[in-house]
Design an enzyme around this catalytic site. Structure first.
Site, PDB file in Angstrom:
ATOM      1  N   LYS A  43       0.813  -1.219   0.000  1.00 28.13           N
ATOM      2  CA  LYS A  43       0.000   0.000   0.000  1.00 28.13           C
ATOM      3  C   LYS A  43       0.847   1.269   0.000  1.00 28.13           C
ATOM      4  CE  LYS A  43      -2.173  -1.140   3.808  1.00 28.13           C
ATOM      5  NZ  LYS A  43      -1.653  -2.511   4.008  1.00 28.13           N
ATOM      6  N   ASN A  92      -3.157   6.235   5.892  1.00 28.36           N
ATOM      7  CA  ASN A  92      -2.414   5.287   6.719  1.00 28.36           C
ATOM      8  C   ASN A  92      -0.905   5.429   6.548  1.00 28.36           C
ATOM      9  OD1 ASN A  92      -2.593   3.008   8.575  1.00 28.36           O
ATOM     10  ND2 ASN A  92      -1.780   1.761   6.919  1.00 28.36           N
ATOM     11  N   HIS A 107      -4.387  -9.820  10.071  1.00 25.98           N
ATOM     12  CA  HIS A 107      -5.250  -9.120  11.037  1.00 25.98           C
ATOM     13  C   HIS A 107      -6.571  -9.863  11.272  1.00 25.98           C
ATOM     14  CE1 HIS A 107      -2.379  -5.924  10.594  1.00 25.98           C
ATOM     15  NE2 HIS A 107      -2.744  -5.653   9.366  1.00 25.98           N
TER      16      HIS A 107
END
Length: 469
Positions: free
Chosen positions: A121, A144, A191
């Site tokens: 990302k 982020n 996650h």
């Protein structure tokens, strides 16, 4: 929304909570910040917010302050926190910082080109920002990536377009944002303790496509990303755009004879392709990084950026430290720092870029299993050096799927273990090999973060190089 006197609870101090509290207080809201921590750093942050008229409750992130009308949460707080359960029972909305930023955009606000995925990302968003800047556009890499979206949308500086990195945590708490174009780079288990299941994790990632107006960019090699496009509710005329390391079909970007080409944003995409850049323009030109570059190019082209700016932006881009970073060549062996490879999916991509490899791996597994990673990469391995708390899991996978590969198991988790690991790797390596530190694990058993782990590796390599000078 009229914020004057609205009672808002901000869950969590830190890079998202502090800007949220500051902005909301500036709008006239009555803000209470709650946080589980109560250390020296938290107290200092609390003192700064209290000067602005913000109420701060440290060491008490579980209970919902009386009279709360809205909760704004830091992205990492799990949905099953008692605070959120109490809010839901009371009919109080819960927003993340991304949702708040979207709601606070002013008239004529910059559109978002948004990126998510299990890995890649940050690199892709920074590549995208470099391309947009090369096109002469006022832009920033935000979200982020470390720059608060709230600061970007409420600050004095104006932008033409924003390159936005969004994590699955942020997307979970952001039902409203509608990007100009969005991309899911890849999907792999990660996650899951937070999301509860792979399906829930994927669904949160897929939110990035909701309401896209121009393009939903997906990874041809990862069908799950295309499935998310098919499931998304987008604006009429929004197109599915694939990227591939192979020859692209119509409505795709790909690679032909070492050239990145576009068959999506050309007049006759069934018969024509537009050259964008050479593979050598990508730094480093390894497969998963070329995929990142193609995704960034697809989003930029969706925004109308000319091919020359794609090339110039990729040429200008330099990766962040500890992401497949070449540290040194010592005695004919190349040493690569990919400390950012904190899960098996990232490590697999890194291992696929080199051959033969002496692999340094291990750390905190976070519930991961390693059979698929080892099975896929076994033929590339000259040897393996294992460090960290959960190294036995990797050792056992190697015994099952690569029993012939020499393994050095360093039974230590102190920070000095990295120096020993580099020396053991140098002993196993032959001229022409790559020593690759791609741990496939988190770092916190031995280091503060992956950056410190990468620095320890680089320091050990430089010490080895000095001995050979």
């Amino acid at each position: 929304m009229n914020w004057q006197g609205k009672r808002v609870t901000v869950a969590g101090l830190g890079v998202s909570g502090i800007p949220a509290a500051r902005v909301l207080r500036g709008l006239g809201a009555e803000v209470t910040v709650v946080d589980d921590g109560d250390d020296e750093r938290a107290r200092a942050q609390a003192a700064e917010l209290e000067k602005l008229g913000v109420t701060v409750r440290l060491g008490d992130g579980a209970s919902l302050p009386e009279g709360t009308e809205l909760v704004v949460t830091a992205p990492g707080w799990k949905p099953d926190k008692p605070l959120f359960l109490a809010a839901a029972a009371a009919g109080v909305e819960i927003w993340g910082d991304v949702e708040l930023a979207w709601r606070l955009r002013g008239p004529g606000a910059a559109p978002w080109l948004a990126v998510t995925g299990t890995n890649g990302k940050t690199t892709t968003v920074r590549m995208l920002a470099s391309i947009l800047a090369a096109a002469g556009l006022r832009t920033a890499a935000v979200g982020n990536i470390g720059v608060s979206l709230l600061d970007a949308v409420t600050g004095e500086e104006t932008y033409d377009v924003l390159a936005v990195e969004l994590s699955s945590y942020q997307l979970h708490w952001a039902p409203s944002p509608r990007a100009h174009s969005g991309a899911v780079l890849n999907l792999a288990p990660d996650h899951l303790d937070w999301h509860g299941s792979m399906a829930a994790y994927a669904a949160d990632k897929g939110r990035i496509y909701e309401g896209n107006s121009v393009a939903c960019v997906y990874n041809v090699a990862d069908p799950a990303t295309e499935d998310l496009v098919r499931a998304a509710d987008v604006e009429e005329g929004c197109r599915a755009i694939g990227f591939t390391l192979g020859t692209p079909g119509p409505s795709q970007l790909g690679v032909v004879d070492g050239i990145l080409v576009d068959r999506a944003f050309v007049e006759n995409r069934r018969e024509q392709a537009q050259e964008l850049a050479h593979v050598s323009d990508v730094d480093p030109p390894v497969p998963h990084n070329i995929a990142n570059a193609l995704a960034a190019a697809a989003l930029a082209r969706a925004y109308g950026v000319e091919p020359a700016a794609v090339r110039d932006g990729l040429r200008a881009f330099r990766p962040d430290p500890h992401r497949i970073e070449r540290v040194a060549d010592v005695a004919g062996v190349t040493y690569i720092d990919d400390s950012k490879a904190t899960n098996t999916h990232a490590a697999e991509a890194s291992l696929a870029a080199y051959d033969p490899i002496v692999w340094i791996a291990g750390g905190l597994a976070k519930g991961a299993t390693f059979d698929e990673l080892v099975g896929t990469s076994a033929k590339r391995l000259r040897g393996v050096v294992l460090i960290g708390k959960d190294r036995a899991l990797i050792r056992e996978a190697l015994a099952r799927h690569a029993p012939e590969v020499p393994v050095v198991d360093l039974d230590r988790t102190d920070t000095g273990a990295m120096s020993a690991a580099v020396r053991e790797a140098a002993r196993l390596a032959q001229p022409g090999d790559t020593v690759l530190m791609a741990p496939a694990c988190a770092s916190m058993d031995m280091f503060v973060n992956y950056n410190k782990r990468g620095e320890a590796f680089a320091d050990a390599v430089h010490a080895l190089a000095a001995e050979h000078a």
